[in-house]
Design a protein around this motif. Structure first.
Motif, PDB file in Angstrom:
ATOM      1  N   PHE A  90      -1.468 -30.841  32.196  1.00 62.34           N
ATOM      2  CA  PHE A  90      -0.345 -31.724  32.549  1.00 62.34           C
ATOM      3  C   PHE A  90       0.761 -31.600  31.513  1.00 62.34           C
ATOM      4  CE2 PHE A  90      -1.795 -35.345  35.449  1.00 62.34           C
ATOM      5  CZ  PHE A  90      -2.810 -34.604  36.012  1.00 62.34           C
ATOM      6  N   ASP A  91       1.995 -31.647  31.956  1.00 65.08           N
ATOM      7  CA  ASP A  91       3.048 -31.753  30.942  1.00 65.08           C
ATOM      8  C   ASP A  91       3.196 -33.222  30.551  1.00 65.08           C
ATOM      9  OD1 ASP A  91       4.668 -33.076  32.759  1.00 65.08           O
ATOM     10  OD2 ASP A  91       5.805 -31.295  33.314  1.00 65.08           O
ATOM     11  N   ALA A  92       3.964 -33.467  29.499  1.00 63.63           N
ATOM     12  CA  ALA A  92       4.042 -34.832  28.946  1.00 63.63           C
ATOM     13  C   ALA A  92       4.564 -35.826  29.983  1.00 63.63           C
ATOM     14  CB  ALA A  92       4.930 -34.829  27.705  1.00 63.63           C
ATOM     15  N   THR A  93       5.556 -35.411  30.762  1.00 67.24           N
ATOM     16  CA  THR A  93       6.144 -36.336  31.738  1.00 67.24           C
ATOM     17  C   THR A  93       5.093 -36.761  32.768  1.00 67.24           C
ATOM     18  OG1 THR A  93       8.237 -35.219  31.452  1.00 67.24           O
ATOM     19  CG2 THR A  93       8.039 -36.607  33.391  1.00 67.24           C
ATOM     20  N   ALA A  94       4.353 -35.791  33.279  1.00 69.52           N
ATOM     21  CA  ALA A  94       3.325 -36.107  34.283  1.00 69.52           C
ATOM     22  C   ALA A  94       2.225 -36.968  33.671  1.00 69.52           C
ATOM     23  CB  ALA A  94       2.747 -34.817  34.848  1.00 69.52           C
ATOM     24  N   LYS A  95       1.867 -36.652  32.439  1.00 72.83           N
ATOM     25  CA  LYS A  95       0.797 -37.408  31.778  1.00 72.83           C
ATOM     26  C   LYS A  95       1.214 -38.852  31.560  1.00 72.83           C
ATOM     27  CE  LYS A  95      -2.592 -35.789  30.524  1.00 72.83           C
ATOM     28  NZ  LYS A  95      -3.208 -35.146  29.419  1.00 72.83           N
ATOM     29  N   LEU A  96       2.438 -39.047  31.124  1.00 70.96           N
ATOM     30  CA  LEU A  96       2.902 -40.419  30.853  1.00 70.96           C
ATOM     31  C   LEU A  96       3.007 -41.232  32.146  1.00 70.96           C
ATOM     32  CD1 LEU A  96       5.564 -39.643  28.083  1.00 70.96           C
ATOM     33  CD2 LEU A  96       3.321 -40.722  27.783  1.00 70.96           C
ATOM     34  N   LYS A  97       3.423 -40.556  33.204  1.00 70.33           N
ATOM     35  CA  LYS A  97       3.512 -41.231  34.502  1.00 70.33           C
ATOM     36  C   LYS A  97       2.133 -41.674  34.977  1.00 70.33           C
ATOM     37  CE  LYS A  97       6.000 -40.631  38.458  1.00 70.33           C
ATOM     38  NZ  LYS A  97       6.497 -39.859  39.586  1.00 70.33           N
ATOM     39  N   SER A 101       0.735 -45.561  35.559  1.00 68.81           N
ATOM     40  CA  SER A 101       0.120 -46.078  36.785  1.00 68.81           C
ATOM     41  C   SER A 101      -1.277 -46.637  36.517  1.00 68.81           C
ATOM     42  CB  SER A 101       0.021 -44.986  37.848  1.00 68.81           C
ATOM     43  OG  SER A 101       1.292 -44.692  38.352  1.00 68.81           O
ATOM     44  N   VAL A 102      -2.030 -45.921  35.707  1.00 66.04           N
ATOM     45  CA  VAL A 102      -3.387 -46.384  35.391  1.00 66.04           C
ATOM     46  C   VAL A 102      -3.321 -47.774  34.751  1.00 66.04           C
ATOM     47  CG1 VAL A 102      -5.346 -45.939  33.829  1.00 66.04           C
ATOM     48  CG2 VAL A 102      -4.436 -44.094  35.241  1.00 66.04           C
ATOM     49  N   HIS A 103      -2.343 -47.958  33.874  1.00 67.75           N
ATOM     50  CA  HIS A 103      -2.198 -49.257  33.209  1.00 67.75           C
ATOM     51  C   HIS A 103      -1.785 -50.344  34.198  1.00 67.75           C
ATOM     52  CE1 HIS A 103      -1.783 -51.926  29.832  1.00 67.75           C
ATOM     53  NE2 HIS A 103      -0.537 -52.213  30.159  1.00 67.75           N
ATOM     54  N   ARG A 104      -0.810 -50.040  35.026  1.00 70.01           N
ATOM     55  CA  ARG A 104      -0.322 -51.044  35.982  1.00 70.01           C
ATOM     56  C   ARG A 104      -1.383 -51.405  37.010  1.00 70.01           C
ATOM     57  NH1 ARG A 104       5.646 -51.957  37.160  1.00 70.01           N
ATOM     58  NH2 ARG A 104       4.538 -53.426  38.489  1.00 70.01           N
ATOM     59  N   PHE A 143       9.354 -45.313  28.220  1.00 69.29           N
ATOM     60  CA  PHE A 143       9.573 -46.410  27.278  1.00 69.29           C
ATOM     61  C   PHE A 143       8.482 -47.475  27.460  1.00 69.29           C
ATOM     62  CE2 PHE A 143      11.412 -50.534  26.165  1.00 69.29           C
ATOM     63  CZ  PHE A 143      11.890 -50.279  24.891  1.00 69.29           C
ATOM     64  N   GLN A 144       8.238 -47.846  28.724  1.00 73.01           N
ATOM     65  CA  GLN A 144       7.232 -48.876  28.990  1.00 73.01           C
ATOM     66  C   GLN A 144       5.838 -48.420  28.603  1.00 73.01           C
ATOM     67  OE1 GLN A 144       7.596 -50.903  32.986  1.00 73.01           O
ATOM     68  NE2 GLN A 144       9.268 -49.442  33.129  1.00 73.01           N
ATOM     69  N   VAL A 145       5.501 -47.200  28.981  1.00 72.94           N
ATOM     70  CA  VAL A 145       4.126 -46.777  28.732  1.00 72.94           C
ATOM     71  C   VAL A 145       3.849 -46.763  27.224  1.00 72.94           C
ATOM     72  CG1 VAL A 145       4.300 -44.244  28.691  1.00 72.94           C
ATOM     73  CG2 VAL A 145       2.322 -45.281  29.690  1.00 72.94           C
ATOM     74  N   PHE A 146       4.816 -46.322  26.444  1.00 73.37           N
ATOM     75  CA  PHE A 146       4.603 -46.344  24.992  1.00 73.37           C
ATOM     76  C   PHE A 146       4.482 -47.778  24.482  1.00 73.37           C
ATOM     77  CE2 PHE A 146       6.456 -41.919  24.835  1.00 73.37           C
ATOM     78  CZ  PHE A 146       5.289 -41.329  24.362  1.00 73.37           C
ATOM     79  N   ASP A 250       3.858 -43.798  43.391  1.00 74.02           N
ATOM     80  CA  ASP A 250       3.665 -43.474  41.969  1.00 74.02           C
ATOM     81  C   ASP A 250       2.346 -42.736  41.712  1.00 74.02           C
ATOM     82  OD1 ASP A 250       5.946 -44.892  41.521  1.00 74.02           O
ATOM     83  OD2 ASP A 250       5.087 -46.316  40.100  1.00 74.02           O
ATOM     84  N   PHE A 251       1.324 -43.045  42.534  1.00 75.91           N
ATOM     85  CA  PHE A 251      -0.003 -42.532  42.173  1.00 75.91           C
ATOM     86  C   PHE A 251      -0.757 -41.900  43.340  1.00 75.91           C
ATOM     87  CE2 PHE A 251      -0.079 -47.059  43.094  1.00 75.91           C
ATOM     88  CZ  PHE A 251      -0.991 -47.131  44.122  1.00 75.91           C
ATOM     89  N   SER A 252      -0.162 -41.894  44.543  1.00 78.63           N
ATOM     90  CA  SER A 252      -0.939 -41.448  45.709  1.00 78.63           C
ATOM     91  C   SER A 252      -1.311 -39.969  45.643  1.00 78.63           C
ATOM     92  CB  SER A 252      -0.179 -41.754  47.000  1.00 78.63           C
ATOM     93  OG  SER A 252       1.075 -41.143  46.946  1.00 78.63           O
TER      94      SER A 252
END
Ligand SMILES: CC(C)=CCC/C(C)=C/CC/C(C)=C/COP(=O)(O)OP(=O)(O)O
Ligand SMILES: [Mg+2]
Ligand SMILES: [Mg+2]
Ligand SMILES: [Mg+2]
Length: 584
Positions: A90-97, A101-104, A143-146, A250-252
């Motif tokens: 995964f690249d960083a953008t995909a990983k952070l996304k 989602s996992v957190h939310r 920003f949120q995920v961090f 976001d996660f489907s």
């Protein structure tokens, strides 16, 4: 000696006699106090609305096989999502996304180490230049995920969205609904001095309100949802359910995430319905409805409040304990505010301070069963937790309970003397009567090894984040309950104390208290950043307590009148079937 509260000297409306008391919703006092009107004291009855749930949750019957089947069904997708989180392709953008989602979805507690390792790696390499070429939505998610996980990504990442000439946000921002929505979510994670986020919050809120009626589909639902309550100030379990149904895009693409979320919702609902059944049955068995019928009968609401603190399955016993103790607080608060005379209050407080069954003789009849149950429950807890050396946590909860009784007495004495406290005096006692010291310490009792003596010692220092949560509880409650309480003769609220101290109008007082609440949220946000003073597992319940105040009191006094927000939440979590796991 007259057992009557002196309410005439407080400058407010005198409390009416029970005979003439008519509640705002049209019921007259249900208590048989008029039988001997000449001998019975005048009681400050509130005629609280009854429970809207009656015995509904008692009839639930847990099928252990079903629970076990869900537990087993969790294993496969749990491992699959772990593999996604640690996937090196995964690249960083995909990983952070993905982590966002996992957190939310309320699943990040399953992977604390993996998520931290991933975020740490990415955060180390972050170059603010990178954000120069990234869109508002992506930046906001990152920003949120961090920040959700304690990493302080600078709010400067949003600087480029401000027009240097006009000093306001650019037209591009106004056109980007998803970006604004996400910036609005981000702004709730603001810290002291982050003026840009203060401005972003006001700006995006105004813009989103302006356009919401023109939107359709999921986007309309998302904007309506966030305007009602952003994720950061919501109840995690409910936010997870809402996110699942409105942010599917976001996660489907990650089938295992969808499957894990679904099974997890089903598993948790079964477990929680069983917990709610247990506390409801206990409440019924203890016959509180008979001994103290004047209180707010709110078992599902208090269970929900505690579920808001922590929903992890392994805190099941902890939730039962904290729910029972919080229900004791409801009995105590309503007894002091809406039934007992000042002499009775003094005597009850004294008995709670003595904490010995022989003190029961000094109590009025109606509160004796409560006193006995209170002492018994704590005795049982002490026995249960002495075995593994955790009796210290029971003692701390008990001491905090004694302290709040003294705090409630102080308020009653003020009222009795017609005295409105100075604001600092009010706040000193108000942090105690916020109940969050008792609740958060009681929440530690069943948490296990993580809530050790060192953790308790940290609580005993009365850390800034706990104070902030207490302040939010006290003042948000006051802002939403003072009118009802004032009408009934209570004057010990922050609103009245503020008006007296600063000689301002009620409107100004409320605005100032709301500013104090906003600042306290910034204290909480700062307290959750790395390096944290204690583990995240100990901080999260404190953050969640503040969130629950927002849930209950944002729009009205949702606890006294639970027919709106809390009814919806209870229905969603314990009545509405979770997403079906068939076909997955
Ligand atoms: C103070 C507060 C929001 C506490 C939240 C924690 C909690 C569930 C406490 C139990 C007692 C309670 C429901 C007080 C709120 O009502 P109230 O408005 O009658 O409380 P008050 O008498 O302290 O104003
Ligand atoms: Mg009260
Ligand atoms: Mg009170
Ligand atoms: Mg109140």
């Amino acid at each position: 000696m007259a057992l009557v509260r002196n309410n005439s000297s407080n400058g407010r409306e005198p409390i009416l006699s029970p005979r003439s008391l008519t509640s705002p919703w049209g019921l007259t006092s249900p208590r048989p106090l008029t039988v001997q009107p000449t001998q019975e004291p005048v009681r400050p009855l509130a005629n609280f609305p009854p429970s809207i749930w009656a015995d509904r949750f008692i009839s639930f019957s847990l099928d252990n096989n079903e629970l076990e089947a869900y537990a087993n069904a969790l294993e496969g997708p749990k491992e699959a999502v772990r593999n996604l989180i640690t996937d090196t392709t995964f690249d960083a953008t995909a990983k952070l996304k993905l982590i966002y989602s996992v957190h939310r979805l309320g699943l990040s507690y399953l992977y604390p180490e993996e998520i931290d390792t991933e975020l740490n790696e990415i955060f180390k390499k972050i170059d603010l230049q990178y954000y120069e070429h990234v869109d508002l939505y992506t930046i906001s998610v990152q920003f949120q995920v961090f920040r959700h996980h304690g990493y302080k990504l600078s709010s400067d990442v949003f600087k480029k969205f401000k027009d240097n000439n006009t000093g306001t946000f650019t037209d591009d921002v106004t056109k980007d609904v998803k970006g604004m929505l996400s910036l609005y979510e981000s702004a709730h994670l603001r810290l002291h001095g982050e003026d840009l986020l203060d401005e972003a919050l006001a700006f995006t809120e105004a813009q989103l309100k302006r356009i919401v009626s023109t939107l359709e589909g999921d986007l309309a639902r998302q904007v309506n949802q966030v305007l009602k309550r952003p994720f950061h100030t919501g109840m995690p379990m409910v936010e997870a359910r809402l996110y699942f149904s409105t942010h599917e895009e976001d996660f489907s693409s990650h089938e295992s995430v969808v499957k894990l979320a679904k099974v997890h919702f089903n598993y948790l609902q079964l477990q929680q319905k069983e917990e709610l059944r247990m506390v409801s049955q206990w409440w019924k068995d203890m016959e509180f409805q008979t001994s103290v019928p004047y209180i707010r009968d709110r078992v599902p609401e208090i269970y929900l409040w505690i579920l808001g603190l922590y929903f992890e399955p392994y805190y099941s016993r902890a939730r039962i304990i904290a729910t029972k103790i919080t229900l004791f607080l409801v009995v105590l608060d309503d007894t002091y505010d809406a039934y007992a005379t000042i002499d009775e209050i003094r005597s009850i407080t004294d008995a709670i301070n003595r904490w010995e069954i022989s003190a029961i003789d000094q109590l009025p009849e109606y509160i004796k069963p409560f006193y006995r149950i209170l002492l018994n429950e704590y005795d049982d807890l002490e026995k249960e937790y002495s075995k593994d050396g955790r009796a210290f946590s029971v003692h701390a909860s008990k001491q905090a309970f004694q302290e709040i009784a003294r705090g409630y007495l102080e308020e009653a004495e003020w009222l009795h003397n017609g005295y409105v406290a100075t604001f600092p005096e009010y706040m000193k006692n108000g942090l105690i009567t916020s109940a969050y010291n008792v609740i958060s310490k009681s929440a530690l009792v069943g948490m296990g090894a993580i809530a050790d003596e060192e953790a308790l010692a940290w609580y005993e220092t009365h850390p800034k984040i706990l104070k902030a949560s207490e302040l939010i509880s006290r003042l948000q409650d006051d802002v939403m309950t003072f009118q009802f309480e004032r009408k009934r003769g209570q004057s010990a609220t922050g609103v009245d104390a503020y008006i007296k101290e600063y000689n301002v109008s009620e409107e100004v007082a409320i605005l100032e208290l709301m500013k104090m609440i906003e600042n306290a949220w910034k204290d909480i946000n700062e307290g959750c950043l790395k390096p944290t003073e204690v583990s995240v597992a100990l901080l999260t319940p404190i953050l969640n307590l503040a969130r629950m105040i927002d849930v209950v009191y944002k729009f009205d006094d949702g606890f006294t009148f639970p027919g709106k927000t809390l009814k919806d939440y209870i229905t969603l979590l314990f009545v509405t079937p979770p997403p079906s796991i068939e076909n997955c």
